[in-house]
Scaffold this active site. Structure first.
Site, PDB file in Angstrom:
ATOM      1  N   HIS A  55      31.254  -5.287   7.447  1.00  0.00           N
ATOM      2  CA  HIS A  55      32.521  -4.577   7.625  1.00  0.00           C
ATOM      3  C   HIS A  55      32.513  -3.490   6.557  1.00  0.00           C
ATOM      4  O   HIS A  55      32.346  -3.828   5.376  1.00  0.00           O
ATOM      5  CB  HIS A  55      33.644  -5.519   7.227  1.00  0.00           C
ATOM      6  CG  HIS A  55      34.539  -5.930   8.317  1.00  0.00           C
ATOM      7  ND1 HIS A  55      35.343  -7.013   8.194  1.00  0.00           N
ATOM      8  CD2 HIS A  55      34.806  -5.417   9.535  1.00  0.00           C
ATOM      9  CE1 HIS A  55      36.052  -7.181   9.287  1.00  0.00           C
ATOM     10  NE2 HIS A  55      35.737  -6.224  10.125  1.00  0.00           N
ATOM     11  N   ASP A  58      34.393  -4.332   3.341  1.00  0.00           N
ATOM     12  CA  ASP A  58      33.945  -5.513   2.593  1.00  0.00           C
ATOM     13  C   ASP A  58      32.826  -5.140   1.633  1.00  0.00           C
ATOM     14  O   ASP A  58      32.651  -5.767   0.592  1.00  0.00           O
ATOM     15  CB  ASP A  58      33.398  -6.601   3.534  1.00  0.00           C
ATOM     16  CG  ASP A  58      34.473  -7.173   4.429  1.00  0.00           C
ATOM     17  OD1 ASP A  58      35.659  -7.024   4.087  1.00  0.00           O
ATOM     18  OD2 ASP A  58      34.123  -7.741   5.478  1.00  0.00           O
ATOM     19  N   MET A  89      24.415  -6.074  12.608  1.00  0.00           N
ATOM     20  CA  MET A  89      25.650  -5.539  13.204  1.00  0.00           C
ATOM     21  C   MET A  89      26.531  -4.888  12.148  1.00  0.00           C
ATOM     22  O   MET A  89      26.611  -5.370  11.021  1.00  0.00           O
ATOM     23  CB  MET A  89      26.397  -6.690  13.894  1.00  0.00           C
ATOM     24  CG  MET A  89      27.685  -6.322  14.580  1.00  0.00           C
ATOM     25  SD  MET A  89      29.134  -6.399  13.510  1.00  0.00           S
ATOM     26  CE  MET A  89      29.851  -7.964  14.013  1.00  0.00           C
ATOM     27  N   GLU A 182      35.366  -5.780  21.362  1.00  0.00           N
ATOM     28  CA  GLU A 182      35.868  -7.151  21.175  1.00  0.00           C
ATOM     29  C   GLU A 182      37.342  -7.205  21.552  1.00  0.00           C
ATOM     30  O   GLU A 182      38.159  -6.468  21.009  1.00  0.00           O
ATOM     31  CB  GLU A 182      35.664  -7.553  19.715  1.00  0.00           C
ATOM     32  CG  GLU A 182      36.189  -8.942  19.391  1.00  0.00           C
ATOM     33  CD  GLU A 182      35.838  -9.361  17.959  1.00  0.00           C
ATOM     34  OE1 GLU A 182      34.923  -8.771  17.348  1.00  0.00           O
ATOM     35  OE2 GLU A 182      36.496 -10.287  17.463  1.00  0.00           O
ATOM     36  N   LYS A 184      41.073  -9.196  21.995  1.00  0.00           N
ATOM     37  CA  LYS A 184      41.914 -10.250  21.404  1.00  0.00           C
ATOM     38  C   LYS A 184      43.319 -10.041  21.956  1.00  0.00           C
ATOM     39  O   LYS A 184      43.790  -8.907  21.992  1.00  0.00           O
ATOM     40  CB  LYS A 184      41.885 -10.118  19.880  1.00  0.00           C
ATOM     41  CG  LYS A 184      42.672 -11.175  19.138  1.00  0.00           C
ATOM     42  CD  LYS A 184      42.426 -11.028  17.630  1.00  0.00           C
ATOM     43  CE  LYS A 184      43.223 -12.016  16.828  1.00  0.00           C
ATOM     44  NZ  LYS A 184      42.936 -11.903  15.378  1.00  0.00           N
ATOM     45  N   GLU A 218      34.829 -13.422  21.841  1.00  0.00           N
ATOM     46  CA  GLU A 218      35.022 -14.409  20.763  1.00  0.00           C
ATOM     47  C   GLU A 218      35.716 -15.654  21.312  1.00  0.00           C
ATOM     48  O   GLU A 218      36.746 -15.551  21.986  1.00  0.00           O
ATOM     49  CB  GLU A 218      35.855 -13.803  19.632  1.00  0.00           C
ATOM     50  CG  GLU A 218      36.220 -14.850  18.586  1.00  0.00           C
ATOM     51  CD  GLU A 218      36.781 -14.293  17.292  1.00  0.00           C
ATOM     52  OE1 GLU A 218      36.292 -13.237  16.841  1.00  0.00           O
ATOM     53  OE2 GLU A 218      37.695 -14.920  16.730  1.00  0.00           O
ATOM     54  N   ASP A 246      30.895 -13.686  19.270  1.00  0.00           N
ATOM     55  CA  ASP A 246      31.551 -14.245  18.082  1.00  0.00           C
ATOM     56  C   ASP A 246      31.868 -15.709  18.336  1.00  0.00           C
ATOM     57  O   ASP A 246      32.738 -16.052  19.154  1.00  0.00           O
ATOM     58  CB  ASP A 246      32.852 -13.489  17.766  1.00  0.00           C
ATOM     59  CG  ASP A 246      32.595 -12.224  16.950  1.00  0.00           C
ATOM     60  OD1 ASP A 246      31.418 -11.897  16.695  1.00  0.00           O
ATOM     61  OD2 ASP A 246      33.584 -11.572  16.565  1.00  0.00           O
ATOM     62  N   ASP A 256      44.816 -17.178  15.844  1.00  0.00           N
ATOM     63  CA  ASP A 256      43.362 -17.058  15.665  1.00  0.00           C
ATOM     64  C   ASP A 256      42.918 -17.886  14.464  1.00  0.00           C
ATOM     65  O   ASP A 256      43.010 -17.443  13.326  1.00  0.00           O
ATOM     66  CB  ASP A 256      43.042 -15.574  15.436  1.00  0.00           C
ATOM     67  CG  ASP A 256      41.560 -15.282  15.476  1.00  0.00           C
ATOM     68  OD1 ASP A 256      40.794 -16.104  15.995  1.00  0.00           O
ATOM     69  OD2 ASP A 256      41.165 -14.210  14.984  1.00  0.00           O
ATOM     70  N   ASP A 258      39.804 -19.408  13.849  1.00  0.00           N
ATOM     71  CA  ASP A 258      38.445 -19.169  13.332  1.00  0.00           C
ATOM     72  C   ASP A 258      37.804 -20.393  12.695  1.00  0.00           C
ATOM     73  O   ASP A 258      37.191 -20.302  11.633  1.00  0.00           O
ATOM     74  CB  ASP A 258      38.459 -18.024  12.286  1.00  0.00           C
ATOM     75  CG  ASP A 258      38.776 -16.673  12.890  1.00  0.00           C
ATOM     76  OD1 ASP A 258      38.556 -16.497  14.101  1.00  0.00           O
ATOM     77  OD2 ASP A 258      39.239 -15.785  12.154  1.00  0.00           O
TER      78      ASP A 258
HETATM   79  C1  GCO Z   1      39.622 -11.092  14.003  1.00  0.00           C
HETATM   80  C2  GCO Z   1      38.361 -10.511  14.580  1.00  0.00           C
HETATM   81  C3  GCO Z   1      37.469  -9.905  13.545  1.00  0.00           C
HETATM   82  C4  GCO Z   1      36.404  -9.027  14.162  1.00  0.00           C
HETATM   83  C5  GCO Z   1      35.692  -8.266  13.108  1.00  0.00           C
HETATM   84  C6  GCO Z   1      34.587  -7.442  13.670  1.00  0.00           C
HETATM   85  O1  GCO Z   1      40.292 -11.745  14.753  1.00  0.00           O
HETATM   86  O2  GCO Z   1      39.918 -10.865  12.829  1.00  0.00           O
HETATM   87  O3  GCO Z   1      37.724 -11.504  15.287  1.00  0.00           O
HETATM   88  O4  GCO Z   1      36.905 -10.923  12.758  1.00  0.00           O
HETATM   89  O5  GCO Z   1      35.490  -9.776  14.894  1.00  0.00           O
HETATM   90  O6  GCO Z   1      36.623  -7.444  12.482  1.00  0.00           O
HETATM   91  O7  GCO Z   1      35.045  -6.241  14.113  1.00  0.00           O
HETATM   92 MN    MN Z   2      35.695 -11.552  15.992  1.00  0.00          MN
HETATM   93 MN    MN Z   3      38.994 -13.390  15.566  1.00  0.00          MN
END
Ligand code: GCO
Ligand code: MN
Ligand code: MN
Length: 388
Positions: A55, A58, A89, A182, A184, A218, A246, A256, A258
């Protein structure tokens, strides 16, 4: 029985922000001290990961002076070469800075849209220089709390315009880089545009260079929407668009979370791993997940090792499932074909249509037979529970 140890060919990767997650949440501050990107690379090498994903913020905090930026990149590349960890990536953070409070490419403010584009191009330059072959585009805040603020159709147009600019830039630079979108459904905005992998796949067909753009589905994001993740992945694969993935875990309908891959919905993740392995998906298996807030860095190592080990166990279970004689016999039975309608494959002809229209179907006879899916599913559970 395998040793379940990760090897480079498994292509297990983690983002800097995953094992580097310090456990901040909306209710409390960090619980783990921050570790540097270089330390993260070493931690990933120690647990046996293949790669680290980057990122922009980061690695290089916003506003870092040029000379300092060069030093950071040099040190990071040195850590990659010292450890053999790859960086497949790159992705830009278009959501943390307050400038993105109303989105990036879909912001109403042209200055914000331009800044998002500039940040993306710079992230791509650095990412490609460090070896990235995929650029993941997760909008983050590309959505709304109130639709009084902007037209959803304008937002889709703005997204398209932004992505077209990016793909033309990649072409103009001659970079060997694909883009993976991606999806969401919500969080951090109330409603995010193009909220599912299916929506992204439809959108890609409207771009100037659809061949350069695929998806990065994801697990958690489709589960937030209560959808079957493996089905989304299969549709992306069928379209030739599974450029990245993901992996993490959580129940349906939650925020979310994770969680560690395979920690919650084992059966769903079994069918996911089985699909990826059966079709021969060869991209990164990226764990976009983080350790529980209860953990210290030993727990973070346990988390990272756990993601990879569970994937490898599920891969072994998939091979066992495929080889199971009883399962094979049941599948052969439900897929039995006496050839009567083989003429319908390979496309339409007027003759085929006439021939089909003349057939008398034994509806009740065909419908009477049970399918033994109860047995098939029970055998699946037994494979998973280790008694077959
Ligand atoms: C989230 C996302 C992120 C992205 C990442 C890559 O929900 O925060 O999944 O983790 O995958 O920013 O672009
Ligand atoms: Mn993600
Ligand atoms: Mn996520």
């Amino acid at each position: 029985m395998s040793d379940y140890l990760p090897r480079p060919e498994h292509k297990f990767t983690f983002g800097l922000w995953t094992v580097g997650n310090v456990g901040r949440d909306p209710f409390g501050p960090p619980v783990r001290p921050a570790i540097s990107p270089v330390e993260i690379v070493h931690l990933l090498a120690e647990v046996g990961a293949y790669g680290v994903n980057y990122h922009d913020d980061d690695l290089i905090p916003i506003g870092t002076p040029a000379a300092e930026q060069d030093r950071i990149i040099r040190d990071f590349k040195q850590a990659l070469s010292d450890t053999g960890v790859k960086m497949p990536m790159a992705t830009a953070n278009l959501f943390s800075h307050p400038i993105f409070r109303d989105g990036a490419f879909t912001s109403n403010n042209p200055k914000v849209r331009a800044y998002a584009l500039q940040k993306t191009l710079r992230c791509i330059d650095i990412g490609v220089d460090m070896g990235a072959k995929v650029y993941v585009m997760w909008g983050g805040r590309e959505g709304t709390e109130t639709d009084a603020s902007k037209s959803p159709a304008d937002s889709v147009k703005r997204l398209r315009e932004g992505i077209n600019f990016v793909t033309d830039y990649i072409r103009s630079q001659g970079y060997d880089l694909k883009v993976a979108l991606e999806a969401k459904p919500n969080e951090p905005r109330s409603d995010i545009y193009l909220p599912t992998t299916g929506a992204m796949l439809g959108f890609i067909a409207t771009l100037d260079h659809p061949e350069m753009v695929g998806v990065n589905p994801e697990v958690a994001h489709e589960h937030m929407a209560g959808l079957n993740f493996a089905h989304a992945v299969a549709q992306a694969w069928d379209a030739g668009k599974l450029f990245h993935i993901d992996l993490n875990d959580q129940l349906f309908g939650r925020y979310d979370q994770d969680f560690r891959f395979g920690s919650v919905m084992l059966k769903q993740n079994f069918f996911l791993v089985k699909f990826l392995e059966d079709v021969g998906y060869s991209g990164s298996r990226h764990f976009d997940a983080h350790a529980y807030r209860t953990e210290d860095y030993d727990g973070v190592r346990d988390f990272a090792r756990g993601c990879m080990k569970t994937y490898l166990i599920l891969k072994e279970k998939a091979a066992r499932w495929n080889a199971d004689a009883e399962i094979k016999a049941l599948l052969a039975e439900v897929n039995a074909n006496d050839g009567e309608f083989d003429y319908l494959s390979n496309g339409f002809t007027p003759e085929k249509a006439e021939r089909l229209k003349a057939v008398e179907f034994d509806r009740d006879g065909i419908a009477a037979k049970g399918l033994a899916y109860e047995r098939l599913d029970q055998l699946t559970v037994e494979v998973l529970l280790g008694v077959r």
